[in-house]
Write a protein that holds these residues in place. Structure first.
Motif, PDB file in Angstrom:
ATOM      1  N   HIS A 240       0.707  -1.125   0.103  1.00 55.57           N
ATOM      2  CA  HIS A 240       0.025   0.022   0.134  1.00 55.57           C
ATOM      3  C   HIS A 240       0.854   1.250   0.011  1.00 55.57           C
ATOM      4  O   HIS A 240       2.067   1.008   0.371  1.00 55.57           O
ATOM      5  CB  HIS A 240      -0.910  -0.084   1.388  1.00 55.57           C
ATOM      6  N   ASP A 242       0.801   5.192   1.727  1.00 56.44           N
ATOM      7  CA  ASP A 242       0.263   5.984   2.979  1.00 56.44           C
ATOM      8  C   ASP A 242      -0.520   7.278   2.309  1.00 56.44           C
ATOM      9  O   ASP A 242      -0.348   7.658   1.416  1.00 56.44           O
ATOM     10  CB  ASP A 242       1.202   6.504   3.842  1.00 56.44           C
ATOM     11  N   HIS A 296       4.631  -0.050   0.011  1.00 54.99           N
ATOM     12  CA  HIS A 296       5.494  -0.730   1.117  1.00 54.99           C
ATOM     13  C   HIS A 296       4.603  -1.884   1.692  1.00 54.99           C
ATOM     14  O   HIS A 296       3.286  -1.724   1.538  1.00 54.99           O
ATOM     15  CB  HIS A 296       5.905   0.207   2.180  1.00 54.99           C
TER      16      HIS A 296
END
Ligand code: OGA
Ligand code: NI
Length: 368
Positions: A240, A242, A296
């Motif tokens: 994903h 952030d 990440h």
């Protein structure tokens, strides 16, 4: 089909002779502590065995930014560091931050008090089981169990720290430690965001003003990844990006974070006492894609408990940011990203499956 009750009997009433109805979901902490657990329940088993994907053996270390040089009064040192920061954002989207001035004992105390939080009983933690994704304190497991088909090997608590500070009342010292830690970390974030702004050729306060950083939404996300008997079949958090501007993460000394770099997953081994910083979707939006938020994920292991604490810093909840007009090149669409209030963006990301950069894709306008 065999029945255990005579047909036509009334539905059983709750009684002391029946076990209480099962809790909605077990925490992975409780699960990992079940005696004799040697394999994971199928609801945690990924068919594609994500941990078996190739991990880069590159020894290329992720960039390090010396914070003391970023705030240096020596203009040469500062501008050199800003150039390095820009390169780190362009090439990696991830970098370590050293000499940031947040005392090591404060970082350690934050990790320890989060560990104590997860060690509370399930009933105690259950008090903060979130009902809505924008609740200021939300304890839970996996990412979003109402939509996760396979559960992630992770428990979490998410706590809004700014503009209004929240804290669970237990452990009793949580509030004092978190208040100081979140304030100090916000100070580091602000300087890095100024540096990022300058590295893009913008005025140092451009991003700060455009996103109303005075009222930034700062969310603490404490993650617990207990030991997992079959780590190669499970996942802590899927790939994903952030949602905010800048995330600053610390962890205990167990590795588990992987970053996608040049199409390969790279294991991150942070320098002790540093922050691991990464840019989020809102820097990608503001910079018109010059700096991209980076995928990440967190993998798990068989032996050690891993704790990470991410402080996600986003624009003010009601701010809707757009690409900086001066960064547009000829022919580029000034409305490449549909403006959305940050709190709506967070709600969108948190209410769905955690799936790569799907939220950013959702607001991206294709074509002119
Ligand atoms: C997150 C995250 C990674 C980790 O909380 O957004 O990416 O290492 N955590 O726990
Ligand atoms: Ni993340």
């Amino acid at each position: 089909m065999a029945t255990t009750a005579p047909t036509g009997s009334p539905p059983s009433q709750p009684s002391l002779t029946h076990p209480p109805p099962p809790r909605k979901l077990t925490s992975v902490k409780a699960l990992s502590e079940s005696p004799g657990l040697s394999s994971i329940p199928s609801i945690y088993t990924f068919p594609k065995q994500p941990n078996h994907e190739p991990v880069s053996d590159t020894k290329e270390p992720i960039p390090t930014i010396d914070f003391s040089l970023l705030i240096s009064s020596n203009p040469d040192e500062r501008s050199k560091t800003i150039r390095e920061l820009g390169k780190a954002c362009r090439d990696w989207g991830f970098f370590m931050v050293t000499n940031h001035g947040v005392p090591e004992r404060m970082m350690k105390a934050m990790i320890e008090v989060c560990r104590e939080f997860f060690e509370l009983t399930e009933e105690e933690k259950g008090e903060w089981e979130g009902k809505h994704v924008l609740d200021p304190i939300r304890y839970g497991t996996s990412f979003n169990p109402s939509v996760d088909k396979i559960l992630y090997w992770r428990d979490y608590v998410k706590i809004f720290q700014h503009p209004a500070f929240h804290s669970p009342s237990n452990p009793p010292s949580f509030s004092e430690i978190a208040l100081e830690y979140s304030k100090r970390t916000r100070g580091v974030m602000k300087e890095i965001v100024r540096g990022i702004s300058e590295s893009l050729g913008l005025e140092d306060k451009y991003i700060e003003k455009a996103s109303n950083l005075e009222k930034c939404l700062q969310i603490m996300i404490a993650n617990l990844y207990p030991p997992c008997p079959q780590p190669e079949l499970a996942m802590g958090l899927p790939a994903h990006s952030d949602h905010g501007l800048l995330t600053l993460l610390i962890q205990n000394d167990t590795v588990g974070l992987q970053v996608l770099h040049k199409d390969k997953w790279v294991n991150i081994h942070p320098i002790p006492n540093s922050f691991l910083a990464n840019i989020g979707d809102h820097i990608e939006i503001l910079s018109h894609g010059k700096y991209k938020s980076v995928l990440h994920r967190a993998v798990v292991n068989e032996r050690d408990v891993r704790i990470s604490i991410a402080l996600a810093h986003g624009p003010a909840a009601d701010a809707a940011v757009s690409p900086a007009p001066m960064l547009l090149e000829d022919g580029q669409n000034p409305l490449a990203y549909r403006a959305m209030k940050y709190k709506e963006y967070v709600e969108l990301q948190q209410s769905n499956k955690l799936d790569g950069k799907s939220c950013l894709e959702h607001i991206r306008n294709r074509g002119i």
